[in-house]
Design a protein around this motif. Sequence first.
Motif, PDB file in Angstrom:
ATOM      1  N   ALA A 157       0.843  -1.201   0.000  1.00  0.00           N
ATOM      2  CA  ALA A 157       0.000   0.000   0.000  1.00  0.00           C
ATOM      3  C   ALA A 157       0.877   1.249   0.000  1.00  0.00           C
ATOM      4  O   ALA A 157       2.044   1.214   0.368  1.00  0.00           O
ATOM      5  CB  ALA A 157      -0.901  -0.006   1.228  1.00  0.00           C
ATOM      6  N   GLY A 158       0.273   2.352  -0.435  1.00  0.00           N
ATOM      7  CA  GLY A 158       0.977   3.631  -0.394  1.00  0.00           C
ATOM      8  C   GLY A 158       1.948   3.862  -1.531  1.00  0.00           C
ATOM      9  O   GLY A 158       2.873   4.667  -1.402  1.00  0.00           O
ATOM     10  N   ILE A 159       1.774   3.162  -2.651  1.00  0.00           N
ATOM     11  CA  ILE A 159       2.690   3.355  -3.784  1.00  0.00           C
ATOM     12  C   ILE A 159       1.927   3.744  -5.043  1.00  0.00           C
ATOM     13  O   ILE A 159       2.364   3.477  -6.158  1.00  0.00           O
ATOM     14  CB  ILE A 159       3.537   2.091  -4.050  1.00  0.00           C
ATOM     15  N   SER A 160       0.783   4.393  -4.857  1.00  0.00           N
ATOM     16  CA  SER A 160      -0.050   4.735  -6.010  1.00  0.00           C
ATOM     17  C   SER A 160       0.683   5.639  -6.991  1.00  0.00           C
ATOM     18  O   SER A 160       0.493   5.545  -8.208  1.00  0.00           O
ATOM     19  CB  SER A 160      -1.339   5.416  -5.537  1.00  0.00           C
ATOM     20  N   GLU A 161       1.574   6.502  -6.477  1.00  0.00           N
ATOM     21  CA  GLU A 161       2.269   7.451  -7.350  1.00  0.00           C
ATOM     22  C   GLU A 161       3.344   6.775  -8.193  1.00  0.00           C
ATOM     23  O   GLU A 161       3.611   7.201  -9.313  1.00  0.00           O
ATOM     24  CB  GLU A 161       2.910   8.557  -6.509  1.00  0.00           C
ATOM     25  N   VAL A 162       3.994   5.755  -7.657  1.00  0.00           N
ATOM     26  CA  VAL A 162       5.089   5.110  -8.387  1.00  0.00           C
ATOM     27  C   VAL A 162       4.629   3.869  -9.142  1.00  0.00           C
ATOM     28  O   VAL A 162       5.387   3.305  -9.924  1.00  0.00           O
ATOM     29  CB  VAL A 162       6.244   4.737  -7.420  1.00  0.00           C
ATOM     30  N   LYS A 163       3.387   3.465  -8.897  1.00  0.00           N
ATOM     31  CA  LYS A 163       2.897   2.215  -9.485  1.00  0.00           C
ATOM     32  C   LYS A 163       2.869   2.266 -11.011  1.00  0.00           C
ATOM     33  O   LYS A 163       3.192   1.278 -11.684  1.00  0.00           O
ATOM     34  CB  LYS A 163       1.494   1.918  -8.944  1.00  0.00           C
ATOM     35  N   SER A 164       2.510   3.438 -11.577  1.00  0.00           N
ATOM     36  CA  SER A 164       2.417   3.541 -13.039  1.00  0.00           C
ATOM     37  C   SER A 164       3.763   3.299 -13.696  1.00  0.00           C
ATOM     38  O   SER A 164       3.856   2.655 -14.743  1.00  0.00           O
ATOM     39  CB  SER A 164       1.871   4.910 -13.426  1.00  0.00           C
ATOM     40  N   GLU A 165       4.829   3.821 -13.085  1.00  0.00           N
ATOM     41  CA  GLU A 165       6.169   3.606 -13.644  1.00  0.00           C
ATOM     42  C   GLU A 165       6.588   2.144 -13.504  1.00  0.00           C
ATOM     43  O   GLU A 165       7.250   1.590 -14.386  1.00  0.00           O
ATOM     44  CB  GLU A 165       7.184   4.507 -12.946  1.00  0.00           C
ATOM     45  N   LEU A 166       6.201   1.527 -12.406  1.00  0.00           N
ATOM     46  CA  LEU A 166       6.587   0.134 -12.177  1.00  0.00           C
ATOM     47  C   LEU A 166       5.814  -0.818 -13.087  1.00  0.00           C
ATOM     48  O   LEU A 166       6.339  -1.862 -13.474  1.00  0.00           O
ATOM     49  CB  LEU A 166       6.342  -0.228 -10.713  1.00  0.00           C
TER      50      LEU A 166
END
Length: 554
Positions: A157-166
């Motif tokens: 949880a808490g990675i909504s901002e970096v998830k798109s890059e990953l």
Amino acid sequence: MLKFNQIKLPKFSKKSAIAVAGGVLFLLFVIAIFRSMPSKITLLEYDNYLQAGAIQNAIIDNNEIIIKTQNGNFILPKEMINLNELGQKVAVEMSSDYSFIWIILILVLFGFISFIIFKFIPFKEISKSKNKLEQPLDNISSQITPVVSNISFDDVAGISEVKSELIEIVDFLKNPSRYTNLGIKMPKGLLMVGPPGVGKTLIAKAVAGEANVPFFYQSGANFVQIYAGMGAKRVRELFSMAKSYAPSIIFIDEIDAVGKARGGNRSDEREATLNQLLTEMDGFLSSSGVIVIAATNKIEMIDEALLRSGRFDRRIFVSLPDITDRSDILNIYLQDKRHNVDIDLVARSTTGFSGAALATLVNEAAINALRNGREIITNDDFKAVENRVIDGKKRIHSLSQNEKQIQAIYQSAKALMAEFCSINFNQISLLNDKFGLSDSFLSSKTDLLGLIKVHLAGISALDLIAGELYTNSKDDLKQAKNIAKELVMDYGMGTRIKPDDDEPGLLLEQIRIEVDELVVKMRAEIESLAKFLIENESASKSDVIMIIKRINNG
């Protein structure tokens, strides 16, 4: 006068006697070898031996001829003599390899020396010392083993901002042909930057789990070895094994331990390991199916060569979770536990907690419930252990309501000043921000002055609204001083080309006056954004623009 039986003769052990006898035999063997070696003679001496019939036989060895007599063996160039004349008197042989005799003699000598060494030096000690040296090197391969991660993005949880890059990285690992067919090269390396405990390792495992590829985990400290060459060997074997399992992910945690900037306190072993890492990252293609993910919380210490294009092409900044992220994290950690907890209340009271700190908090709350004979966790359990977790984690900055108010005013003023001066930023929070100039090659004087204004805006806002200054301005003041010094001293943008030492300070005083005037005009926007920050703990650039428009239109 001493009698013969009173003279104390040195005692020789059996091993000593054998050693002495061996030494004598070795000496005789060497003498025999040297005596058998042919000597050089003149043509006149050769003729005398030939006419006297003293030559027993002759051996042609390449461009030389060796003659054997009762007085010894002699050698002379083949061109100097008449082979027909010699062949009429003695047998002349062609040597297939005269040096073969010497090879046999040398082998016999080597065998004799080896026998002496192994006879008188305990073999167990040799074997033991050898094993001690070889054991660290042999164990490297066994320590580098891949694992298959069973963690997915749903578990983090808490990675909504970096998830798109990953997600792009995951898709490349799953469908590499989709990218290679279009000539697209995915980054070789991905560097995650963030404070300790925010879940950088967990994110890397989630990428491997989503892509269903082998995951190679190594800590940067594992490459720093006391044995010369071991760190470089570990790097070579790590990349070699990852390529054999491709597609795969290499994750290097705390890469600053091995990738520290070179120079200063030099370490040849550390530099050799870093050079090997640079070589390996240059040596494999982006289409090889191996992606290197590294994590650090000290990016300023990493060598520039590691950060250049073609190595760690992409950087992801993972910040401390805001209130929404903390709620999501708490939900995950409490989902397999019986509880009656107001998660939003706990999330609001844990500002500054990392994901790892929240995991510790939940575990301590569960232990407290068990200690008190209850099977259900309540908010009282969290209150009972919150201070214990804070005291045990020096890096946790839990803010009181008053501190949140101060930080909200401070950060809001900086964000609004950044928007006014066209300084880049994506998001601010109560504890984190990242302001900077554009990615263009050149920066103007206006850009640098604007950045100084951003770093001074929080101080002016607290002085105006709270009527007090606080220690939270330490880093911003340092940044403002450095920029002012570079602007005047390095770039010649001051009032004089050759400035004096006082000019950077005078420039800061002048900018502070301008910032004070701007902050007075921005007071309504600062207070409105501060209220938004207290409720949400973070605000994007679009949130800042929305509040500016709302105040101006109202």
